[in-house]
Design an enzyme around this catalytic site. Structure first.
Site, mmCIF file in Angstrom:
data_model
loop_
_atom_site.group_PDB
_atom_site.id
_atom_site.type_symbol
_atom_site.label_atom_id
_atom_site.label_comp_id
_atom_site.label_asym_id
_atom_site.label_seq_id
_atom_site.Cartn_x
_atom_site.Cartn_y
_atom_site.Cartn_z
ATOM 1 N N ASP A 13 3.926 -0.591 5.396
ATOM 2 C CA ASP A 13 3.485 -1.981 5.546
ATOM 3 C C ASP A 13 2.820 -2.252 6.898
ATOM 4 O O ASP A 13 2.881 -3.363 7.415
ATOM 5 C CB ASP A 13 4.656 -2.974 5.370
ATOM 6 C CG ASP A 13 5.430 -2.716 4.095
ATOM 7 O OD1 ASP A 13 4.779 -2.458 3.084
ATOM 8 O OD2 ASP A 13 6.673 -2.762 4.135
ATOM 9 N N LYS A 16 -2.185 -0.805 6.473
ATOM 10 C CA LYS A 16 -3.114 0.292 6.149
ATOM 11 C C LYS A 16 -4.158 -0.137 5.123
ATOM 12 O O LYS A 16 -5.287 0.301 5.165
ATOM 13 C CB LYS A 16 -2.350 1.499 5.576
ATOM 14 C CG LYS A 16 -1.378 2.134 6.536
ATOM 15 C CD LYS A 16 -0.683 3.305 5.890
ATOM 16 C CE LYS A 16 0.214 2.929 4.737
ATOM 17 N NZ LYS A 16 1.343 2.075 5.067
ATOM 18 N N GLY A 40 2.059 -0.924 -1.926
ATOM 19 C CA GLY A 40 1.354 -2.157 -2.278
ATOM 20 C C GLY A 40 0.414 -2.525 -1.158
ATOM 21 O O GLY A 40 0.831 -2.647 -0.007
ATOM 22 N N HIS A 41 -0.844 -2.632 -1.479
ATOM 23 C CA HIS A 41 -1.833 -3.021 -0.479
ATOM 24 C C HIS A 41 -2.422 -4.357 -0.890
ATOM 25 O O HIS A 41 -2.859 -4.507 -2.020
ATOM 26 C CB HIS A 41 -2.982 -2.006 -0.421
ATOM 27 C CG HIS A 41 -2.597 -0.731 0.246
ATOM 28 N ND1 HIS A 41 -3.372 0.396 0.197
ATOM 29 C CD2 HIS A 41 -1.531 -0.419 0.994
ATOM 30 C CE1 HIS A 41 -2.785 1.358 0.884
ATOM 31 N NE2 HIS A 41 -1.662 0.885 1.379
ATOM 32 N N GLN A 225 3.058 4.225 2.295
ATOM 33 C CA GLN A 225 4.297 4.201 3.094
ATOM 34 C C GLN A 225 4.006 4.553 4.561
ATOM 35 O O GLN A 225 2.931 4.228 5.041
ATOM 36 C CB GLN A 225 5.367 5.133 2.501
ATOM 37 C CG GLN A 225 5.967 4.645 1.194
ATOM 38 C CD GLN A 225 5.170 5.027 -0.029
ATOM 39 O OE1 GLN A 225 4.715 6.140 -0.128
ATOM 40 N NE2 GLN A 225 5.000 4.118 -0.959
HETATM 41 P P1 IMP Z 1 11.248 4.397 -2.993
HETATM 42 O O1 IMP Z 1 9.971 4.888 -2.412
HETATM 43 O O2 IMP Z 1 11.053 3.320 -4.022
HETATM 44 O O3 IMP Z 1 12.119 5.510 -3.469
HETATM 45 O O4 IMP Z 1 12.078 3.673 -1.814
HETATM 46 C C1 IMP Z 1 12.580 4.410 -0.710
HETATM 47 C C2 IMP Z 1 12.482 3.619 0.585
HETATM 48 O O5 IMP Z 1 11.121 3.512 0.954
HETATM 49 C C3 IMP Z 1 13.009 2.184 0.493
HETATM 50 O O6 IMP Z 1 13.588 1.840 1.750
HETATM 51 C C4 IMP Z 1 11.757 1.369 0.269
HETATM 52 O O7 IMP Z 1 11.896 0.031 0.715
HETATM 53 C C5 IMP Z 1 10.774 2.145 1.125
HETATM 54 N N1 IMP Z 1 9.388 2.000 0.664
HETATM 55 C C6 IMP Z 1 8.802 2.606 -0.395
HETATM 56 N N2 IMP Z 1 7.513 2.243 -0.486
HETATM 57 C C7 IMP Z 1 7.269 1.421 0.542
HETATM 58 C C8 IMP Z 1 6.090 0.751 1.006
HETATM 59 O O8 IMP Z 1 4.993 0.865 0.451
HETATM 60 N N3 IMP Z 1 6.244 -0.008 2.128
HETATM 61 C C9 IMP Z 1 7.430 -0.110 2.784
HETATM 62 N N4 IMP Z 1 8.547 0.493 2.391
HETATM 63 C C10 IMP Z 1 8.466 1.260 1.287
#
Ligand code: IMP
Length: 430
Positions: A13, A16, A40-41, A225
């Site tokens: 977040d 990017k 999510g962008h 991420q």
């Molecule tokens: P997962 O990717 O859904 O397995 O989540 C694992 C961890 O990564 C959690 O703490 C999510 O909140 C975090 N996470 C996954 N995708 C994002 C993102 O795009 N932005 C911020 N945090 C993310």
């Protein structure tokens, strides 16, 4: 022509999407290489707002090819919905503009249930706080060699065979812990039209991207991420299940590591995190609320309020090392208006010692107390500033300090969510 890579230096977040959108205007090809619709962008331009989860931001340029690489995990239903939404908004989404790796793994609905199930079986403070999109379970099946790839998904017979063999095992697992099971016939019926819809997009993307780089095309790699969520270099186990670092690109797209050139590290002017896990510079209360409101710090995918903290140069230096950052983009600087003083974490105090790297063990990390330097804040509205030199002195001193401490040159500073609210100090495609 050199390739450009965009990576998050924090816990995701970082903004990017906006930088990708900006650079995608110049790129011939935009490639995503890891993760799935956990990302999510939000892209804003010409008064419109789009939330993208799978499709790269180059989709808004008619000439740009968008690639979903082999390191991704793709929920075909989510892809179908995103393509339909874009199509409805008049954005061209034919297979000349988007290609999906035949080797990318697939997310099925049972992966989402497993995601929820694994989280629910953990104790409260052990929960990762996943996005519940099935990311972890799909990658688990990839590494345990039980997964389904896109090339299997789009093939009626292979798809049926995979589900016939695999579903009894999944259902047994789900039943054991009291979760709803899945029926073969329903899955086959639900996915038949989706298979047809996605089929034309599925290609050997490794070969295509490799050839385009060799042809001198401008290629942009878009990390989702952030480095601290990397499975290897993040705050394990509070991470995602892929490698959002520049090192992950070659493996996850099928190109040579020598093809990774400029690496732009994107950092917020402060730090945020969603989900569980220790966050050394986190603070709560009125100041956190102010930043959350000014920065609209709520997840694009889940809507969860993001946790707020000061900028942390320890993790920025870590990100520089593991990604080979060549440039820095400092985002959301405008959000810090009226915050006095500004703090930057320059080290961690642990057991009476000061360290400047991130401990591997999470319980050691939890003992780390941030060591700060303080800088004067700024009170001016900077959202309309177009030239770097027109920023207030204190704002410039703050970003220059970050670049100096991280030892990475500044490329961009963002002063608002719109495409136009970007101050470019150094162009990357020259
Ligand atoms: P997962 O990717 O859904 O397995 O989540 C694992 C961890 O990564 C959690 O703490 C999510 O909140 C975090 N996470 C996954 N995708 C994002 C993102 O795009 N932005 C911020 N945090 C993310």
């Amino acid at each position: 022509m050199k390739t450009v890579t965009i990576v998050g230096t924090q816990w995701g977040d970082e903004g990017k999407g906006k930088i990708t959108d900006y650079l995608a205007l110049q790129a011939d090809v935009v490639v995503r290489f890891q993760g799935g619709n956990n990302a999510g962008h939000t892209i804003r331009f010409e008064g419109k707002k789009f939330a993208l989860h799978l499709v790269p931001s180059g989709i808004f340029n008619s000439e740009t090819l968008n690639v979903l690489g082999n390191g991704m995990v793709i929920d075909p239903l989510a892809l179908h919905h995103e393509l339909t939404m874009l199509d409805r908004e008049g954005v061209e989404v034919d297979p000349e503009k988007i290609i999906v790796s035949d080797r990318a793994h697939v997310i099925m609905p049972y992966h989402k249930t497993l995601d929820l199930m694994f989280e629910s079986l953990k104790k409260k403070n052990q929960k990762v706080g996943t996005t519940a999109k099935g990311i972890g379970p799909s990658y688990m099946e990839k590494t345990s060699r039980q997964g389904m790839r896109m090339i299997d998904f789009i093939h009626e017979e292979r798809f049926r065979k995979h589900l016939t063999n695999h579903l009894p095992y999944i259902n047994k697992l789900l039943k054991t812990f009291g979760f709803e099971t899945f029926e073969l016939r329903t899955l086959l019926e639900t996915y038949a039209p989706i298979q047809e819809r996605i089929k034309p997009y599925v290609k050997n993307t490794s070969k295509i991207v490799y050839d385009l780089i060799n042809d001198g095309k401008k290629v942009l790699f878009e990390g989702a991420q952030g480095t601290m969520l990397c499975l290897d270099h993040g705050t394990y186990p509070y991470v995602t299940s892929s490698s959002p670092t520049a090192s992950g690109i070659a493996l996850n797209t099928g190109i040579s590591p020598q093809m990774i050139h400029n690496v732009l590290g994107v950092t917020k002017a402060y730090t945020t995190r969603v989900g569980g896990g220790y966050f050394a510079t986190e603070f709560k209360g009125a100041r956190a609320e102010k930043i959350r409101t000014q920065g609209n710090e709520f997840g694009t995918t889940t809507g969860r309020p993001r946790r707020i903290g000061w900028l942390d140069v320890v993790i920025l230096k870590h990100a520089k090392r593991v990604n080979g950052l060549t440039h820095l983009a400092v985002m959301l600087l405008d959000v810090l208006k009226g915050i006095h003083p500004l703090k930057i974490c320059v080290g961690y105090r642990i057991d009476g010692e000061i360290i400047d790297d991130v401990p591997a063990a999470i319980d050691d990390y939890e003992k780390c107390e941030p060591v700060y330097i303080e800088m004067a804040g700024f009170s001016e509205d900077i959202t309309q500033v177009k030239q770097y030199d027109d920023l207030p002195l204190n704002a410039r001193l703050y970003v220059e300090k970050i670049a100096e401490l991280a030892d990475v040159g500044l490329s961009m500073v963002s002063v608002g969510p719109d495409r136009t609210q970007t101050i470019v100090i150094k162009e990357l495609y020259e």
